[in-house]
Motif scaffolding. Structure first.
Motif, PDB file in Angstrom:
ATOM      1  N   SER A 250       0.834  -1.405  -4.453  1.00  0.00           N
ATOM      2  CA  SER A 250       1.925  -0.507  -4.091  1.00  0.00           C
ATOM      3  C   SER A 250       2.452   0.134  -5.371  1.00  0.00           C
ATOM      4  CB  SER A 250       3.063  -1.279  -3.436  1.00  0.00           C
ATOM      5  OG  SER A 250       2.559  -2.028  -2.363  1.00  0.00           O
TER       6      SER A 250
ATOM      7  N   ASN B 147      -5.480  -1.800  -4.126  1.00  0.00           N
ATOM      8  CA  ASN B 147      -4.570  -2.212  -3.078  1.00  0.00           C
ATOM      9  C   ASN B 147      -3.184  -2.535  -3.641  1.00  0.00           C
ATOM     10  OD1 ASN B 147      -3.770  -2.756  -0.534  1.00  0.00           O
ATOM     11  ND2 ASN B 147      -4.487  -4.892  -0.564  1.00  0.00           N
TER      12      ASN B 147
ATOM     13  N   ARG C 133      -3.868   7.918  -7.518  1.00  0.00           N
ATOM     14  CA  ARG C 133      -4.083   7.866  -6.060  1.00  0.00           C
ATOM     15  C   ARG C 133      -5.348   7.076  -5.728  1.00  0.00           C
ATOM     16  NH1 ARG C 133      -2.372  13.339  -6.314  1.00  0.00           N
ATOM     17  NH2 ARG C 133      -4.534  14.049  -6.389  1.00  0.00           N
ATOM     18  N   GLU C 134      -6.385   7.298  -6.516  1.00  0.00           N
ATOM     19  CA  GLU C 134      -7.641   6.603  -6.246  1.00  0.00           C
ATOM     20  C   GLU C 134      -7.520   5.110  -6.512  1.00  0.00           C
ATOM     21  OE1 GLU C 134     -10.285  10.504  -7.520  1.00  0.00           O
ATOM     22  OE2 GLU C 134     -10.313   8.706  -8.765  1.00  0.00           O
TER      23      GLU C 134
ATOM     24  N   LYS D 244      -4.945   3.295  -6.471  1.00  0.00           N
ATOM     25  CA  LYS D 244      -4.030   2.639  -5.558  1.00  0.00           C
ATOM     26  C   LYS D 244      -4.801   2.019  -4.406  1.00  0.00           C
ATOM     27  CE  LYS D 244      -0.842   4.020  -2.137  1.00  0.00           C
ATOM     28  NZ  LYS D 244      -0.081   5.114  -1.578  1.00  0.00           N
ATOM     29  N   SER D 245      -5.766   2.746  -3.872  1.00  0.00           N
ATOM     30  CA  SER D 245      -6.528   2.149  -2.778  1.00  0.00           C
ATOM     31  C   SER D 245      -7.538   1.143  -3.302  1.00  0.00           C
ATOM     32  CB  SER D 245      -7.200   3.236  -1.943  1.00  0.00           C
ATOM     33  OG  SER D 245      -7.709   4.233  -2.767  1.00  0.00           O
ATOM     34  N   GLU D 246      -8.153   1.431  -4.442  1.00  0.00           N
ATOM     35  CA  GLU D 246      -9.133   0.479  -4.974  1.00  0.00           C
ATOM     36  C   GLU D 246      -8.489  -0.865  -5.274  1.00  0.00           C
ATOM     37  OE1 GLU D 246     -11.553   1.866  -8.346  1.00  0.00           O
ATOM     38  OE2 GLU D 246     -11.455   3.866  -7.439  1.00  0.00           O
TER      39      GLU D 246
ATOM     40  N   GLY E  39       0.794  -1.221   0.000  1.00  0.00           N
ATOM     41  CA  GLY E  39       0.000   0.000   0.000  1.00  0.00           C
ATOM     42  C   GLY E  39       0.827   1.272   0.000  1.00  0.00           C
TER      43      GLY E  39
END
Ligand code: SF4
Lengths: 294, 620, 305
Positions: B207, B205, B198-199, B201-203, B35
Motif C-alpha cells: 500500500s 503488493n 504504480r508497477e 505497487k502491484s508486484e 493495495g
C-alpha cells in the motif's frame, strides 16, 4: 538619502536586531555580555577608587595576601605593588590589545577577502596564494621578528598581532563573498544598474557583518592569549606597565607561595575569554541561516 | 472491508517552539487499505509531511504526536525507538523528496542498501549485496552490479530516486510512504518514477501513502484522496469523488487554481484567498479575451551563445567549457509574452541572464529597441537597464535580507534618480507597492517577515519602478504554492495589459507557460528545439521532445489520467559537458535514425511552427 | 592519486620559495646583527666572522648560497651555537618534539572526537553543557598556567609523576597532557558543531527511516562527514605542534624544537631562524597534502586528477 547613511541604517537596524534577539534567547550569551560590560567599566573606573598607584611599591607589605584592612584587596606582588590596581591596569591593556589587534585584522581581512572574492578569477587566485604562503610561516616567528624590528612599543605589538591575524578573516570573508555574489539579490542589483562598488558596499558588506561579528568575538580572546604568551617570553608590555598575561605569568611562577597572584588576574583573564567565547557561540547559532529557517 | 494496513485516528502533532506551541496536525483520521494508494494533498505548511513523520516516529526533537496510528492493528504512536526500529524500513518504509540529499553521499549505493537488509532480514553481507542487486534490477536500473559500487553523486537524479525506492522496498514493507517523491525531478523523469511506483505497487503488493502538492500526480496515482490545510482534513474520499464532486470550498478552489494543459483556459486563474468563505466567489473567473499587442518589435535575439568554464571537481583538473546556450534566436514584440520551457540544465536560465547582459555572451547579438546591447558603453547599458527588468525564482533570495522593503524597492531610484527628494521617493515607492498589492505598513519591514508570495510581489514592485518595456521572469512561480502561484500569474498578466509589457516567461511547468504565453520556445541542451505560437505548440507539438514533455505532465483529472497511454521518455538528460553529436535529443528520441547522429537539425518552419527535427513532417 | 600527490608537491615549490625569500630578506632587514654583543668585538675578528658566514657577500649572493645549501639539505652553521650546524640542532630537537606532539595530537583526536560526538548527541542536555564548559576552560586557560598547575598537582603534591625531563614514558605524561588539553577542547567543539549539522542532514533521516539503530546511524552514516572539518584542522595543527612549544619545553625542561623559534629570532641567529622557518614550511605543506589525501579517501566526491 546618501550612500553612507543608507548602509549604516541597514546594518544598524537589521544586524543589531539579530544580535539583540540572540542575547534575549541565549541566556549564557546574555549573562556573558553583562559580565563583560561590568568588567570593562571596572578596569576603567576602579583604579581611580583605590589609594594605590599601579607602580607604587609598598615596602611594608611585600607579597602579602588579600586583605580588606590594608585596602590591598587582591594582595601585593613581590615588589609590594597593589595587585588590584595592577589587575585593573592589566585589564585595560589586555582588552585594548584585543580590540585594536582585532580591528586591524578586521580591516585588512575584510578588504583583502572581499576584494579577492568579488573580483574572482586570477586575482582571487593570486591573492589567496599569498595568504597560503603567509599561513606557512610560523606565527610566532613573525611576531618576534616584528618586535625586533620595531622595538617593544605596545601599539606596535597590537598592530603586529593584528597584521598577522587577518589571514583567517580574509579566508572567511572571501568564502562568504564568493557565495553572496552568486545570490539572486546581487544579480537583481546588477540588473538594476547598480555599480560594482555600490554592490559591494550596500549588499555584500552588510551581509558579511553577521559572520564577521561572530569571528570578531572569537578573535579577541585569541589575541589576548597571544599577548599573554608574549608576556611569558618576556616580550610583552614593559614594566612597570602590565597586562593580564604578564600578571598571570608572574603569578604562575609564584603559584605555590603567593597563589593570589595567579588567582585574581587569572580569574579576570579566564572570565573575559569565557564571556567572549560564549557570545561568539551564541551569535553563530543565531546568525546561522540554516538555524533561522526552522 | 478488509483490515486496514494503516489506521490513523485523532492524530495530533504539536511542536514546542520559542514562539509558543504550534499544532501542525489536528485531529486527523484516515485509513489505508491493502493495495490502496492514499494521496495526501496540501500546500506547504498543511501538515502533510509531519503526518508522515509522526507515523514513522521521526518527528523533530521538539515535536510530539498523540492519538493513534495502527499498522496492521499494532499501535505505532508512543512506541519506543527500539521497537519502532523493527517497524521502520521493514514494515513501513519511506521515500523522501530530494534524492540528492536523501542518500548518504559518503557511502556506496551497495553499502547503504546492504545495511538495511542485514539489519532487518539478518542476511549475510554477500546475501545482502545479492539481494540489493536484484532490487536494483526490479527498479529497472541497468548494470545493477556496477551501480552497487557507485556513490550517489555518480548517478542521475532519477536514478537516485530509483535507488531510494529499491532501498525502501527491499524488505517488502506493507506500507510505503512517499513524501513528494517526484517534486525535485524533471517532468519526464517524474513520469518514469510514477510509472515505476504504480508497477511496483502491484508486484510487491504494497500500500502507498503518497504525499504531494500536485493535484495531477494524485489524479493519476491515488485511489483515495485526503486534502489537508492548516493541519486539518478538509476533504477525504475516493479520487473520483474528490475531483468531480468536491464538497469542500478549499478543494474546489485548489482544483480551480491549477492551470491545466487539457482545457480551454480561463482568462484569470482562480485563487485561494485566506478566508475560506470567500472562495466560491473567487472561482467565478472573469472571461476577457486576450489581445496580443503584437505591433512593435521590442527585442531581437540573434544566434545567442553562452559558454561557461567549469572547474571539474578535483584540485588540478583542467577547466572544461560547457555550452549552456547554443545559437538561440528569437524576437519579441511589444506586449507579447514568450514562454521558455525545458527541463533543468536546458539553458533557459542562462538564456535569461544573457539577454539581460548579466553574464557574458560567447556569440550572437541581443538588440533591445534596435540597439545592440553588447555594443553599448557601460553608461548606456546602465540606462537601458531601466527598460529591462528581471524577476527571479526564489523570491526570498532575490531580496537583500538586510534591507527594508522601502530600500529594496527604492534601489532603482538611487541609481537612476538620485536627485529625488525624500517625499517624492516615498511616494513613488508606495505607488508601486500598492500596485502589486502591498501596503504602506510593509515599507519598513525586512524580507524574512514576508511569505513567498508577498516576497515575490516585492520583487515585482522593484522591477516595475521605472515602467520597463521588458521583464524577464525566471521561474517566478515555481517556488510558490498553487494558490499563490495563481495570484502572481494574474498580477503579471494584468500588469502586461495595463502597461503593454513584454515578458519572457521561463518555467518548467508547461501548464503555467501555456496559460501566460503568446508564443512558446522549447529548449533542450542549450538549443531551441521548437518555437511556435501557443496554440500550435500545445495542440500540434511537432518536435518529439515537445510531445514527450506534454505527455509527461500529469493532468488533475482521474479519468483523463487513467485513459492516457503512459509511455514516458526513457533515460536522463545527457551531460551538457558531453552533448551527443547531431541532434541533442537523439539519445532519448523514439524516432532517432542514423541521420540524427550525423547531422545537427536546424530550426525550420514546419506547419505553423519552427522545429529542429529531421523527421518533423513524419511525426504526428 | 600518486600523480596528484606529485603535482601537489611540485605546486608547493613556488610557495616554499616565496616563503624562504620572504623570511630571508625580512631577517636581513631587521636591525642589529648576530655579533652585536655588549662587548664590541675587535674589527678584524668581526670581519673574519662575517666572512666565515658569507655575510660580506652581497645579499642576492647570500640568498643564492643559502638556497644552494638547502638543496643539499644543509641549513648552514648556527650563529649562536657555534659548534653545531642548524641541521644538527634540528635533528636533535625534532625527534623529541615529534614524539611529544604526535602523542598529544593522537590523544587530542581520540578524546576530542569522543567528547564532541557525545555532546552533539546530547545536544543542550546536561552532558553537553558540562562537556562544552570544560572545553571552554581548555581553550581559555593559557598553557603556561595549565602546565605549572599540572606539575603542582600531579608532581609536587600527589607525587604520581615526574615533573618532566627526559626518561621513560612517565616523564612524558604531563607534558603530553598539557599540550593536548587545548587541542582536545578545540577538537571537541569542532566535532560537536559538525556532528550536529550532519545529524540534521536528510540522509541521516533516511538512515533512521530504515530502522537503523542510533549506534549504526552514528558510526556508519554520520561519523565520516562529521570528521571532515576536524581533518582539515588537524593538518596545520599537527605541523605546528610537532615543531614544539616553547612554553611546554621550558616548563618541563624538554629539549625540543620550539625554543629555537624564539631564541633564533631574539639572538639574530639568521641560519637557525631560517632553518626552523623552512622546516616548518615544509611540514605545513606535507601535512596539508596528507589532509587532502585523507579528505579524498573520506569524501568520494573529491577526485584526484
Ligand atoms: S532529429 Fe532525430 S533524434 Fe532529433 S528529434 Fe528529430 S527524430 Fe529525434
Amino acid at each position: 538619502m546618501n550612500a553612507a547613511t543608507k548602509t549604516s541604517t541597514i546594518r544598524g537596524r537589521a544586524l543589531s536586531t539579530d544580535v539583540w534577539e540572540t542575547l534575549k534567547k541565549n541566556r549564557a550569551a546574555f549573562v556573558a555580555t553583562l559580565l563583560l560590560a561590568v568588567m570593562s567599566v571596572m578596569v576603567v573606573v576602579a583604579p581611580i577608587l583605590s589609594p594605590y598607584a599601579f607602580d607604587a611599591t609598598d615596602f611594608d607589605r611585600i607579597s602579602v595576601g588579600p586583605s580588606l584592612s590594608t585596602l590591598h584587596l587582591f594582595g601585593t606582588d613581590a615588589l609590594g605593588r597593589d595587585l588590584f590596581v595592577r589587575t585593573m591596569y592589566g585589564g585595560r591593556i589586555s582588552l585594548m590589545v584585543g580590540l585594536v589587534a582585532t580591528a586591524v585584522s578586521l580591516v585588512i581581512g575584510i578588504a583583502w577577502g572581499a576584494t579577492a572574492g568579488f573580483i574572482g578569477g586570477r586575482s582571487d587566485h593570486v591573492m589567496m596564494r599569498i595568504v597560503d604562503v603567509l599561513y606557512a610561516m610560523p606565527f610566532m616567528f613573525f611576531v618576534i621578528l616584528l618586535m625586533v624590528f620595531f622595538g617593544r612599543s605596545i601599539v606596535l605589538i597590537f598592530v603586529a598581532i593584528g597584521a598577522i591575524n587577518w589571514l583567517d578573516m580574509a579566508r572567511i570573508v572571501r568564502g562568504q563573498t564568493l557565495s553572496l555574489k552568486e545570490k539572486e539579490f546581487v544579480e537583481a542589483a546588477r540588473a538594476g544598474g547598480v555599480s560594482n562598488v555600490k554592490i559591494v558596499l550596500h549588499h555584500i558588506v552588510p551581509n558579511l557583518l553577521g559572520v564577521v561579528a561572530v569571528y570578531v568575538t572569537l578573535t579577541i580572546p585569541q589575541v589576548i592569549l597571544v599577548e599573554s604568551f608574549l608576556s611569558f617570553l618576556g616580550l610583552g608590555v614593559q614594566e612597570p606597565m602590565t597586562s593580564w598575561g604578564a600578571l598571570v605569568n608572574e603569578g604562575a611562577q609564584e603559584m605555590e607561595t603567593a597563589p593570589w597572584m595567579l588567582i585574581f588576574p587569572g580569574a579576570f583573564l579566564a572570565t573575559t575569554l569565557f564571556c567572549l567565547n560564549f557570545i561568539g557561540d551564541g551569535l553563530r547559532d543565531a546568525l546561522d541561516p540554516r538555524d533561522r529557517s526552522n | 472491508m478488509a483490515d486496514a494496513v494503516l489506521e490513523v485516528q485523532s492524530l495530533n502533532v504539536r511542536f514546542t517552539t520559542p514562539d509558543g506551541p504550534v499544532q501542525a496536525v489536528r485531529n486527523l483520521e484516515f485509513r489505508v487499505n491493502p493495495g490502496e494508494t492514499l494521496g495526501i494533498v496540501g500546500e506547504s505548511g498543511s501538515g502533510k509531511s509531519q503526518t508522515a513523520l509522526a507515523i514513522m516516529g521521526l518527528l523533530a526533537a521538539n515535536g510530539r504526536a498523540d492519538g493513534s496510528a495502527r499498522f496492521k492493528g499494532d499501535e505505532l504512536i508512543g512506541l519506543s525507538d527500539g521497537d519502532m526500529n523493527r517497524v521502520r524500513g521493514a514494515q513501513i518504509s519511506m521515500v523522501f523528496q530530494d534524492p540528492m540529499t536523501s542518500l548518504n553521499p559518503y557511502l556506496t549505493v551497495g553499502n547503504q542498501m546492504r545495511h538495511v537488509l542485514q539489519r532487518h532480514l539478518g542476511l549475510s553481507r554477500g546475501e545482502a549485496l545479492r539481494h540489493a542487486r536484484t532490487m536494483l534490477e526490479m527498479v529497472r536500473i541497468s548494470e545493477a552490479e556496477r551501480r552497487l559500487a557507485m556513490y550517489p553523486h555518480e548517478l542521475s537524479g532519477g536514478m537516485r530516486q530509483r535507488v531510494m525506492i529499491a532501498m525502501a522496498l527491499s524488505c517488502r514493507p506493507g506500507l510505503l510512504i512517499a513524501d513528494e517523491p517526484t517534486t525535485a525531478l524533471d517532468v519526464t523523469v517524474q513520469a518514469q518514477i510514477l510509472k515505476l511506483m504504480r508497477e511496483l505497487k502491484s508486484e510487491f503488493n504494497t500500500s502507498i501513502l503518497l504525499i504531494t502538492h500536485d493535484m495531477g500526480v494524485v489524479a493519476g496515482n491515488a485511489d483515495s484522496v485526503l486534502v489537508m490545510r492548516d493541519g486539518e482534513c478538509r476533504e477525504y474520499g475516493s479520487v473520483d469523488k474528490v475531483f468531480y464532486k468536491p464538497a469542500d470550498d478549499y478543494t474546489r478552489a485548489l482544483l480551480a487554481a491549477v492551470p491545466r494543459l487539457d482545457e480551454a483556459m480561463p482568462e484569470r486563474l482562480a485563487t485561494v484567498s485566506a478566508p475560506p468563505t470567500e472562495l466560491g466567489a473567487e472561482i467565478a473567473a472573469v472571461e476577457k479575451p486576450r489581445t496580443n499587442h503584437a505591433a512593435r518589435q521590442l527585442l531581437t535575439v540573434d544566434g545567442l551563445g553562452v559558454r561557461f568554464r567549469v572547474a571539474q571537481p578535483g584540485l588540478f583538473a583542467r577547466a572544461q567549457s560547457l555550452v549552456a546556450v547554443d545559437d538561440v534566436s528569437f524576437e519579441l514584440a511589444a506586449g507579447e509574452t514568450l514562454g521558455v520551457v525545458g527541463e533543468s540544465g536546458c539553458g533557459k536560465s542562462s538564456l535569461a541572464r544573457a539577454v539581460l547582459q548579466l553574464i557574458p555572451t560567447a556569440s550572437g547579438r541581443v538588440c533591445l529597441l534596435g540597439r545592440d546591447l553588447e555594443q553599448l558603453a557601460r553608461r548606456e547599458l546602465k540606462n537601458m537597464r531601466r527598460d529591462m527588468q528581471v524577476i527571479f525564482q526564489d523570491p526570498q533570495a532575490s531580496l537583500d535580507p538586510r534591507m527594508t522593503v522601502a530600500q529594496i524597492v527604492g534601489e532603482p531610484l538611487n541609481t537612476f534618480r538620485p536627485d529625488l527628494g525624500q517625499p517624492e521617493r516615498n511616494e513613488r515607492i508606495l505607488s508601486v507597492l500598492l500596485r502589486v498589492g502591498l501596503a504602506a505598513e510593509h515599507l519598513n519591514r525586512y524580507p524574512h517577515e514576508f511569505s513567498g508570495g508577498q516576497a515575490q510581489r516585492i520583487g515585482i514592485a522593484r522591477a516595475l519602478m521605472f515602467d520597463p518595456q521588458l521583464i524577464v521572469c525566471d521561474e517566478p512561480v515555481s517556488a510558490l504554492d498553487v494558490s499563490i502561484q495563481a495570484q502572481i500569474i494574474n498580477l503579471l498578466m494584468d500588469l502586461q495589459v495595463e502597461r503593454g509589457l513584454s515578458l519572457i516567461f521561463i518555467a518548467h511547468d508547461l501548464a503555467v507557460v501555456r496559460h501566460i504565453s503568446h508564443r512558446v520556445m522549447v529548449m533542450y541542451l542549450g538549443r531551441a528545439v521548437e518555437v511556435a505560437d501557443r496554440q500550435s505548440l500545445y495542440e500540434h507539438p511537432r518536435h518529439p521532445y515537445t510531445l514527450a514533455l506534454i505527455n509527461a505532465v500529469p493532468i488533475p483529472d482521474p479519468v483523463v489520467e487513467r485513459s492516457r497511454q503512459q509511455q514516458p521518455l526513457s533515460g536522463d538528460l545527457p551531460s551538457p559537458l558531453e552533448p551527443p553529436s547531431g541532434c541533442g535529443f537523439r539519445t532519448r528520441c523514439p524516432h532517432a535514425i542514423q541521420r540524427c547522429a550525423d547531422e545537427r537539425p536546424l530550426l525550420r518552419p514546419v506547419g505553423k511552427s519552427l522545429v529542429a527535427c529531421h523527421r518533423a513532417e513524419e511525426i504526428e | 592519486m600518486l600523480r596528484f600527490a606529485l603535482k601537489r608537491v611540485l605546486g608547493a615549490i613556488p610557495t616554499l620559495l616565496v616563503l624562504i625569500a620572504l623570511a630571508f630578506f625580512l631577517i636581513k632587514a631587521a636591525p642589529g646583527g648576530p655579533f652585536d654583543t655588549d662587548r664590541r668585538l675587535p674589527p678584524e675578528i668581526e670581519a673574519n666572522l662575517q666572512a666565515a658566514y658569507n655575510l660580506d657577500e652581497p645579499l642576492y649572493r647570500q640568498f643564492g648560497l643559502y638556497l644552494g645549501g638547502l638543496l643539499k639539505g644543509d641549513f648552514g652553521p648556527s650563529f649562536q651555537y657555534r659548534d653545531y650546524t642548524v641541521t644538527e640542532l634540528i635533528a636533535a630537537g625534532f625527534p623529541v618534539s615529534l614524539r611529544l606532539g604526535g602523542l598529544a595530537m593522537l590523544l587530542a583526536f581520540v578524546v576530542g572526537v569522543a567528547v564532541g560526538t557525545v555532546a552533539a548527541l546530547k545536544q543542550n542536555a546536561f552532558t553537553d553543557h558540562a562537556a562544552m564548559a570544560a572545553a571552554m576552560i581548555g581553550i581559555s586557560v593559557p598553557n603556561f598556567v595549565m602546565a605549572p598547575l599540572l606539575v603542582l598537582v600531579f608532581a609536587v603534591t600527589l607525587k604520581w609523576l615526574p615533573a618532566g625531563g627526559l626518561g621513560d614514558w612517565r616523564n612524558f605524561v604531563l607534558p603530553v597532557v598539557a599540550l593536548a588539553l587545548p587541542q582536545i577542547a578545540y577538537i571537541a567543539r569542532l566535532t560537536r558543531g559538525s556532528m550536529i549539522e550532519v545529524l540534521r542532514a536528510d540522509f541521516i533521516r533516511t538512515a533512521r527511516a530504515q530502522g537503523l539503530p542510533q549506534r549504526a546511524v552514528i558510526i556508519r552514516h554520520a561519523l565520516k562527514p562529521a570528521l571532515l572539518p576536524v581533518i582539515s584542522y588537524l593538518g596545520p595543527a599537527t605541523a605546528a605542534i610537532i615543531t614544539g612549544s616553547v612554553v611546554i619545553e621550558q616548563i618541563f625542561g624538554v629539549p625540543g624544537l620550539g625554543r629555537f623559534f624564539v631564541q633564533g629570532a631574539l639572538n639574530r641567529d639568521y641560519t637557525l631562524v631560517m632553518g626552523v622557518v623552512v622546516f616548518y614550511g615544509v611540514l605545513i605543506v606535507v601535512f596539508n597534502l596528507i589532509v587532502d589525501l585523507v579528505y579524498g579517501w573520506l569524501d568520494p566526491r573529491v577526485q584526484y586528477q
